[in-house]
Design an enzyme around this catalytic site. Structure first.
Site, PDB file in Angstrom:
ATOM      1  N   HIS A   1       8.679   3.180   8.764  1.00  0.00           N
ATOM      2  CA  HIS A   1       8.496   2.290   9.912  1.00  0.00           C
ATOM      3  C   HIS A   1       7.284   2.769  10.727  1.00  0.00           C
ATOM      4  CE1 HIS A   1       9.717  -0.561  12.989  1.00  0.00           C
ATOM      5  NE2 HIS A   1       9.415   0.371  13.877  1.00  0.00           N
TER       6      HIS A   1
ATOM      7  N   SER B   1       0.826  -1.219   0.000  1.00  0.00           N
ATOM      8  CA  SER B   1       0.000   0.000   0.000  1.00  0.00           C
ATOM      9  C   SER B   1       0.859   1.267   0.000  1.00  0.00           C
ATOM     10  CB  SER B   1      -0.980   0.000   1.180  1.00  0.00           C
ATOM     11  OG  SER B   1      -0.319   0.203   2.405  1.00  0.00           O
ATOM     12  N   ASN B   2       2.022   1.223   0.625  1.00  0.00           N
ATOM     13  CA  ASN B   2       2.899   2.404   0.553  1.00  0.00           C
ATOM     14  C   ASN B   2       3.467   2.573  -0.853  1.00  0.00           C
ATOM     15  OD1 ASN B   2       3.366   3.906   3.217  1.00  0.00           O
ATOM     16  ND2 ASN B   2       3.391   1.763   3.853  1.00  0.00           N
TER      17      ASN B   2
ATOM     18  N   ASP C   1      20.665   2.649   7.375  1.00  0.00           N
ATOM     19  CA  ASP C   1      22.101   2.411   7.566  1.00  0.00           C
ATOM     20  C   ASP C   1      22.264   0.979   8.080  1.00  0.00           C
ATOM     21  OD1 ASP C   1      21.432   2.494  10.217  1.00  0.00           O
ATOM     22  OD2 ASP C   1      22.451   4.388  10.651  1.00  0.00           O
TER      23      ASP C   1
ATOM     24  N   MET D   1      10.730  -6.929   4.049  1.00  0.00           N
ATOM     25  CA  MET D   1      10.928  -7.597   5.340  1.00  0.00           C
ATOM     26  C   MET D   1      12.316  -8.213   5.507  1.00  0.00           C
ATOM     27  SD  MET D   1       8.242  -6.780   6.830  1.00  0.00           S
ATOM     28  CE  MET D   1       8.245  -7.778   8.320  1.00  0.00           C
TER      29      MET D   1
HETATM   30  C1  GRF Z   1       3.892  -0.616   6.829  1.00  0.00           C
HETATM   31  O1  GRF Z   1       3.242  -0.524   8.063  1.00  0.00           O
HETATM   32  C2  GRF Z   1       5.313  -0.104   6.933  1.00  0.00           C
HETATM   33  O2  GRF Z   1       5.462   0.941   7.843  1.00  0.00           O
HETATM   34  C3  GRF Z   1       6.058  -1.318   7.418  1.00  0.00           C
HETATM   35  O3  GRF Z   1       5.447  -2.400   6.760  1.00  0.00           O
HETATM   36  C4  GRF Z   1       4.111  -2.056   6.395  1.00  0.00           C
HETATM   37  C5  GRF Z   1       4.010  -2.233   4.922  1.00  0.00           C
HETATM   38  O4  GRF Z   1       2.704  -2.067   4.449  1.00  0.00           O
HETATM   39  N1  GRF Z   1       7.471  -1.190   7.160  1.00  0.00           N
HETATM   40  P1  GRF Z   1       2.436  -1.989   2.891  1.00  0.00           P
HETATM   41  O5  GRF Z   1       3.034  -3.268   2.274  1.00  0.00           O
HETATM   42  O6  GRF Z   1       3.107  -0.755   2.368  1.00  0.00           O
HETATM   43  O7  GRF Z   1       0.955  -1.938   2.744  1.00  0.00           O
END
Ligand code: GRF
Length: 193
Positions: free
Chosen positions: A110, A14-15, A142, A91
């Protein structure tokens, strides 16, 4: 010159979509997505990116050592002439080889107000600590876990009765605003150099 962004995902994406939208509507000017890359071939976000006509690539780890896997990714990112790398729910911890190859050019988002609650399950950590507010952070990557210099943050309240799901949803909404803003400001700085 149009800046080329790579987005690394492992899941929903989603990001990634928020960044793609922001490039499309001009919130992030003079930029394009070079590739959306995942270590998980079945990441939902890969399908979403493909549907938008964005180039995607899956590079699974396949039992290789972290650096070996990262060398393949770095080689792709170099071939793609990438200016900026955005981790978006990626991840895997990057190897020092990867971090050094794109020094000061890798960002992460994050779901906590770093330096509070780094690592996995940040929203659960915030609830378990009885935090009254939390939020999200965009930071440089980093060689520490979620410990690189902070670029921008947004805050949300933790409400009575919040669950991991309700708090995560409240934070995610802010992530989708914060990440594009932060990327736009970083690209503007690169432009000045
Ligand atoms: C988000 O909460 C981000 O902050 C974390 O992992 C999640 C990813 O969500 N690092 P998406 O895959 O962007 O929906």
């Amino acid at each position: 010159m149009t800046k080329r962004i790579a987005i690394l995902i492992s899941g929903r994406g989603s990001n990634m979509v928020a960044l793609a939208d922001a490039i499309q509507n001009g919130t992030i000017p003079n930029a394009e997505i070079a590739v959306v890359l995942s270590d998980q071939p079945d990441a939902k976000g890969l399908v979403v990116a493909q549907q938008r006509g964005i180039k995607t690539l899956a590079i699974p780890r396949l039992g290789r050592k972290r650096e070996e896997h990262d060398r393949e990714i770095v080689s792709v990112l170099r071939d793609e002439r990438v200016d900026l790398i955005c981790l978006a729910g990626y991840m895997r911890v990057l190897s020092p080889y990867f971090v050094d190859a794109f020094k000061d050019r890798i960002l992460n988002i994050h779901p906590s107000l770093l330096p509070l609650f780094p690592g996995l399950d940040a929203q659960r950590q915030a609830l378990e600590h009885g935090a009254t507010e939390s939020g999200c952070t965009v930071h440089y990557v980093d060689n520490t876990l979620d410990g690189g210099p902070i670029i921008a943050q947004r805050t949300v309240p933790v409400l009575p009765g919040d669950t991991v799901e309700s708090l995560s949803a409240r934070i995610l909404e802010q992530e989708h605003i914060l990440y594009p803003e932060a990327v736009a400001s970083i690209l503007a700085r690169l432009e000045d150099k």
